[in-house]
Scaffold this motif. Sequence first.
Motif, PDB file in Angstrom:
ATOM      1  N   TYR A  48     -30.189 -10.326  -3.470  1.00 28.85           N
ATOM      2  CA  TYR A  48     -29.222  -9.977  -2.423  1.00 28.85           C
ATOM      3  C   TYR A  48     -29.191 -11.083  -1.380  1.00 28.85           C
ATOM      4  O   TYR A  48     -30.232 -11.656  -1.035  1.00 28.85           O
ATOM      5  CB  TYR A  48     -29.565  -8.627  -1.771  1.00 28.85           C
ATOM      6  CG  TYR A  48     -29.086  -7.470  -2.601  1.00 28.85           C
ATOM      7  CD1 TYR A  48     -27.961  -6.747  -2.233  1.00 28.85           C
ATOM      8  CD2 TYR A  48     -29.718  -7.130  -3.783  1.00 28.85           C
ATOM      9  CE1 TYR A  48     -27.496  -5.703  -3.019  1.00 28.85           C
ATOM     10  CE2 TYR A  48     -29.257  -6.096  -4.574  1.00 28.85           C
ATOM     11  CZ  TYR A  48     -28.151  -5.385  -4.185  1.00 28.85           C
ATOM     12  OH  TYR A  48     -27.676  -4.366  -4.967  1.00 28.85           O
ATOM     13  N   TYR A  60     -22.531  -9.096   2.854  1.00 23.75           N
ATOM     14  CA  TYR A  60     -23.629  -9.195   1.901  1.00 23.75           C
ATOM     15  C   TYR A  60     -23.081  -9.163   0.486  1.00 23.75           C
ATOM     16  O   TYR A  60     -21.952  -8.725   0.239  1.00 23.75           O
ATOM     17  CB  TYR A  60     -24.653  -8.067   2.108  1.00 23.75           C
ATOM     18  CG  TYR A  60     -24.123  -6.735   1.648  1.00 23.75           C
ATOM     19  CD1 TYR A  60     -24.346  -6.293   0.355  1.00 23.75           C
ATOM     20  CD2 TYR A  60     -23.360  -5.952   2.485  1.00 23.75           C
ATOM     21  CE1 TYR A  60     -23.819  -5.087  -0.082  1.00 23.75           C
ATOM     22  CE2 TYR A  60     -22.831  -4.746   2.065  1.00 23.75           C
ATOM     23  CZ  TYR A  60     -23.065  -4.329   0.774  1.00 23.75           C
ATOM     24  OH  TYR A  60     -22.529  -3.159   0.338  1.00 23.75           O
ATOM     25  N   VAL A  61     -23.894  -9.628  -0.425  1.00 19.58           N
ATOM     26  CA  VAL A  61     -23.577  -9.558  -1.846  1.00 19.58           C
ATOM     27  C   VAL A  61     -24.881  -9.324  -2.595  1.00 19.58           C
ATOM     28  O   VAL A  61     -25.929  -9.834  -2.204  1.00 19.58           O
ATOM     29  CB  VAL A  61     -22.874 -10.839  -2.357  1.00 19.58           C
ATOM     30  CG1 VAL A  61     -23.743 -12.074  -2.206  1.00 19.58           C
ATOM     31  CG2 VAL A  61     -22.391 -10.679  -3.791  1.00 19.58           C
ATOM     32  N   ILE A  72     -22.481  -8.675 -10.516  1.00 15.59           N
ATOM     33  CA  ILE A  72     -22.325  -8.373  -9.092  1.00 15.59           C
ATOM     34  C   ILE A  72     -22.422  -6.854  -8.927  1.00 15.59           C
ATOM     35  O   ILE A  72     -21.659  -6.111  -9.544  1.00 15.59           O
ATOM     36  CB  ILE A  72     -20.979  -8.890  -8.547  1.00 15.59           C
ATOM     37  CG1 ILE A  72     -20.904 -10.416  -8.647  1.00 15.59           C
ATOM     38  CG2 ILE A  72     -20.758  -8.418  -7.111  1.00 15.59           C
ATOM     39  CD1 ILE A  72     -21.905 -11.151  -7.794  1.00 15.59           C
ATOM     40  N   VAL A  75     -20.430  -6.204  -3.051  1.00 13.62           N
ATOM     41  CA  VAL A  75     -20.065  -7.289  -2.136  1.00 13.62           C
ATOM     42  C   VAL A  75     -19.190  -6.657  -1.059  1.00 13.62           C
ATOM     43  O   VAL A  75     -18.285  -5.878  -1.359  1.00 13.62           O
ATOM     44  CB  VAL A  75     -19.357  -8.471  -2.851  1.00 13.62           C
ATOM     45  CG1 VAL A  75     -18.101  -8.040  -3.578  1.00 13.62           C
ATOM     46  CG2 VAL A  75     -19.084  -9.605  -1.886  1.00 13.62           C
ATOM     47  N   GLY A  87     -15.467 -13.458   2.436  1.00 15.83           N
ATOM     48  CA  GLY A  87     -15.750 -12.903   1.114  1.00 15.83           C
ATOM     49  C   GLY A  87     -15.694 -13.986   0.045  1.00 15.83           C
ATOM     50  O   GLY A  87     -16.544 -14.038  -0.846  1.00 15.83           O
ATOM     51  N   LEU A  90     -18.798 -16.170   0.379  1.00 17.49           N
ATOM     52  CA  LEU A  90     -19.964 -15.467  -0.141  1.00 17.49           C
ATOM     53  C   LEU A  90     -19.948 -15.423  -1.667  1.00 17.49           C
ATOM     54  O   LEU A  90     -20.977 -15.639  -2.322  1.00 17.49           O
ATOM     55  CB  LEU A  90     -20.004 -14.058   0.454  1.00 17.49           C
ATOM     56  CG  LEU A  90     -21.291 -13.261   0.344  1.00 17.49           C
ATOM     57  CD1 LEU A  90     -22.498 -14.023   0.854  1.00 17.49           C
ATOM     58  CD2 LEU A  90     -21.131 -11.947   1.097  1.00 17.49           C
ATOM     59  N   MET A  91     -18.791 -15.162  -2.252  1.00 16.74           N
ATOM     60  CA  MET A  91     -18.687 -15.123  -3.711  1.00 16.74           C
ATOM     61  C   MET A  91     -18.939 -16.506  -4.314  1.00 16.74           C
ATOM     62  O   MET A  91     -19.622 -16.627  -5.334  1.00 16.74           O
ATOM     63  CB  MET A  91     -17.315 -14.592  -4.142  1.00 16.74           C
ATOM     64  CG  MET A  91     -17.178 -13.088  -4.036  1.00 16.74           C
ATOM     65  SD  MET A  91     -18.335 -12.162  -5.082  1.00 16.74           S
ATOM     66  CE  MET A  91     -17.832 -12.700  -6.729  1.00 16.74           C
TER      67      MET A  91
END
Length: 150
Positions: A48, A60-61, A72, A75, A87, A90-91
Amino acid sequence: MNTDRIQIRRATIGDVDRIWEIEQLSFSTPWSLQAFVNELTTNKYAYYFVLEFDQKIVGYVGMWLLFDEAHITNVAIDPAFRGKKLGELLMRYVMNTAKAFGANRMTLEVRVSNHVAISLYKKLGFKEEGIRKNYYADTFEDAIIMWVNL
């Protein structure tokens, strides 16, 4: 958005309350706090990461790394910080991290109605490869299964 004010780091158990808060703000059927505690403390396949803006966690992811595949799990970006490409940032980070850890492919499920997320995942190279019928317990909505080669 000034990227000097953004940091992505591995999540710790000390982050769990804020992760759960974002989860509750983001999903109609959020995971429980205990589920996140278990992910961060006992699941040896779970990784995480949190995204901080001005030292405050705003996203968070989570992913499970199983052999050469990454899945995944969740997310989310705090609704107050959406629309700023966090996003996507983060990805991209988690995709690069999974690849560095030896993953060749990554998968996720997304609600068929979540057009914003689907658009982002397609931008990142994910392709629709299947449907999970009635996947979401709250509405029995289908999930699209998406995959990308890393």
